[in-house]
Design an enzyme around this catalytic site. Structure first.
Site, PDB file in Angstrom:
ATOM      1  N   THR A 187      20.634  23.938  11.335  1.00  0.00           N
ATOM      2  CA  THR A 187      20.156  25.161  12.153  1.00  0.00           C
ATOM      3  C   THR A 187      19.076  24.617  12.749  1.00  0.00           C
ATOM      4  O   THR A 187      17.992  24.957  12.418  1.00  0.00           O
ATOM      5  CB  THR A 187      20.158  26.487  11.305  1.00  0.00           C
ATOM      6  OG1 THR A 187      20.371  27.464  12.371  1.00  0.00           O
ATOM      7  CG2 THR A 187      18.819  26.505  10.609  1.00  0.00           C
ATOM      8  N   LYS A 210      13.152  22.604  16.241  1.00  0.00           N
ATOM      9  CA  LYS A 210      12.628  23.690  15.198  1.00  0.00           C
ATOM     10  C   LYS A 210      13.826  23.760  14.170  1.00  0.00           C
ATOM     11  O   LYS A 210      14.866  23.525  14.621  1.00  0.00           O
ATOM     12  CB  LYS A 210      12.749  25.172  15.945  1.00  0.00           C
ATOM     13  CG  LYS A 210      13.970  25.649  16.621  1.00  0.00           C
ATOM     14  CD  LYS A 210      14.791  26.452  15.816  1.00  0.00           C
ATOM     15  CE  LYS A 210      14.283  27.406  14.787  1.00  0.00           C
ATOM     16  NZ  LYS A 210      15.344  28.167  14.039  1.00  0.00           N
TER      17      LYS A 210
END
Lengths: 383, 383
Positions: B179, B168
């Site tokens: 991230t 993700k």
């Protein structure tokens, strides 16, 4: 007032036709003496524009009799022809004024990678020289604008002597130096070495701590010229303070007019172990796009401040960090602090304080938010 | 297929109620053995989320029996209570599965500075455990989405063994790592040390070279679990290549789904003296907001590429730099090259080649353009 506030200087600003829209695009600043001392600070970008390479040579001589500045083209990444054009520009100014080309500094700003229209620039120099005036500082400041919405000038008057200046800059604003042209003048009677010390000290604490968009220009130039026309030689500390005050004023005007910005962000890092740590942390916060977006949205998103601090090498412990936004300590000891709903972010100026709890040094960096207007201004056309 | 493509793994993804909108927000991945070897790479941000601090401890043991992941909250900058919550999460998984909490890795993603709703998360773990399945990989990948518009999975099948994974990540995407949460699984029969070598090699060349917005997260986690269920021990080089291929695939999917992006920018730096130089230059180009805006506007503004290169310490001479955009060498020898009007930038992928003419090393960095949509997505609400 601008560069002609100090005695011993004339200036002019005219439309030479370099800009296609017919706006003023050529400025001339002349030191009429008796002294022609000068100091300069230039971009630390290793890709330097032709006028920067030229003016660095001129400043090595320690004397500058005139500065010619153009907007409408940066003359950067233009190869040997670009450097020849800068040289020809200085020669033309020297011819018209009866000076030596080796004492004529040149500064350019505008699009990178395009040659200047010399057929317009050279006649423009004659036109500007004919309009030189002790009241020409304002027009000169107007002629160096690019995407600036306002022209920027500042003056400090002391006991019998003056420091004044003009600046342009609205984008590609990041230190080392910001993308900008600045000319400062003084009628104080000082040698080049004294000017150089005062100028480097001032730029380190002002222009070098402005970071609008993290992008370092190829053309940044800050010049300080002294005419000695006041006949007064101020003490070094007093003079340095006056130069710093003018630079600080102009630096704030640059941030206040940054491309597309809706907020001016004052980032103060306190409790740092060293001043270098404070600057590194301030710059990291200033360049964090996510935080810049949050500030635009008036969202006191302190997590993005901490994530920016965490990328630096500065001395700190994550669980001792404190962050205030507009005076509310929203982060204490690296975790949730006061209620973020108490933060009022309606006004243009936003103050972020980051306490590293690692010492007693501090630094202030000025930045802007990131807006759709910035994206539009820098994507809709080349600049 | 995702994390359950390899034999010896089950997974589940459910809506525990952590996200207010009711979307799936909790994933569980279980290694059913016979081996439980594991390796992990975490954010280099010094401000690390509680689950990162926990999982780093778990990985030191070299064995991971389960990974629990939640979206809807990063559990970063949440102080001692945040760490207690992560610990309680691992204990709950251990209780339900009959494992040791010291072998349960935890990963979280979402807003920084907010405690997780443990009253929803802990019951969610029971619910997820009840749904564990050899076909649950897809659901797990869906449950870890935040601002992702699509879920990301990749699989490489070799001769009798498999490497698969899920990821993700859509914003705060910058290396060290991006991230993101990534879980990779394999049924190859390998020890933790072999996994660690392959994983570090792969992340260095894939996730660490993705830079969507220059912002480094507090929560980045990449885990590689090996069940040994295939009974096959591939050679290190072959295994490393398979892991790299899966990481490369997932890294490209992250860039392809970056917040607000309209372009994927492939920056290839060639002719570098060292690989480090190539990466430094590539990253400087990738993070230049003005260039990112220009690419958004389909403007082949190579001056902004040069100004970004000029801020690095890499070995190069300004008058030897060459830049191609989508195959057109718009900058040659630091100056104007081929006609910029020849550059076709209509498609989503834009290729920038920067030739430093200083050696034979190279590197590829992937980035995105900067758009008004990015600004909107990151200013209109906290994320």
């Amino acid at each position: 007032m601008s560069v002609t506030a100090a005695k011993g200087f004339t200036a002019a600003g005219i439309a030479a036709g370099i800009k296609e829209n017919g706006n003023p695009d050529l400025a001339l600043v002349v030191n009429t003496g008796p002294r022609r001392a000068a100091a300069g600070v230039f971009t630390s970008n290793r890709v330097k524009a032709a006028p920067v390479l030229w003016s660095e040579q001129v400043l090595r001589g320690g004397e500058v009799s005139a500065v010619v500045l153009n907007s409408g083209g940066a003359n950067a990444c233009t190869g040997p022809k670009g450097f020849q054009d800068t040289h020809a520009t200085a020669e033309k100014v020297a011819d018209v004024l009866g000076h030596s080309a080796g004492e004529v500094a040149v500064a350019s700003t505008g699009l990178i990678g395009v040659l200047l229209p010399m057929d317009k620039l050279l006649p423009g120099i004659e036109q500007a020289a004919a309009q030189l005036s002790e009241h020409g500082g304002e027009k000169a400041a107007i002629a160096i604008k690019t995407t600036d919405t306002v022209h920027k000038t500042a003056v400090v008057q002391k006991d019998g002597w003056t420091v004044g200046g003009m600046a342009k800059g609205a984008g590609m604003l990041a230190p080392g130096l910001a993308t900008m042209l600045v000319v400062l003048t003084t009628d104080a009677d000082l040698e080049s070495a004294a000017l150089d010390t005062a100028l480097r000290d001032a730029t380190r604490q002002t222009f070098d701590r402005v970071d609008s968009d993290g992008c370092m220009s190829t053309n940044d130039t800050v010049l300080l010229l002294a005419s000695g026309a006041s006949g007064i030689t101020p003490g070094q500390a007093e003079f340095a303070e006056a130069v710093r005050a003018v630079c600080d004023d102009l630096a704030r005007q640059l941030i206040g007019d940054a491309e597309g910005a809706s907020k001016d962000i004052r980032i103060e890092v306190v409790g740092a172990a060293t001043e270098d740590d404070a600057v590194e942390v301030g710059r990291s916060i200033a360049r964090n796009n996510l935080l810049k977006c949050a500030i635009h949205g008036e969202d006191p998103n302190w997590g993005r401040v901490l994530s920016a601090i965490g990328t630096t090498r500065a001395a700190f412990e994550p669980d001792q960090l404190n962050v205030a936004i507009n005076g509310i300590w929203v982060c204490k000891n690296g975790s949730v602090g006061e209620d973020r709903d108490l933060v009022d972010m309606r006004y243009r100026e936003v103050r972020i304080t980051a306490d590293l709890a690692a010492g007693s040094e501090s630094a202030v960096i000025w930045a802007n938010d990131l807006t759709a207007d910035y994206v539009h201004e820098n994507s809709a056309y080349s600049s």
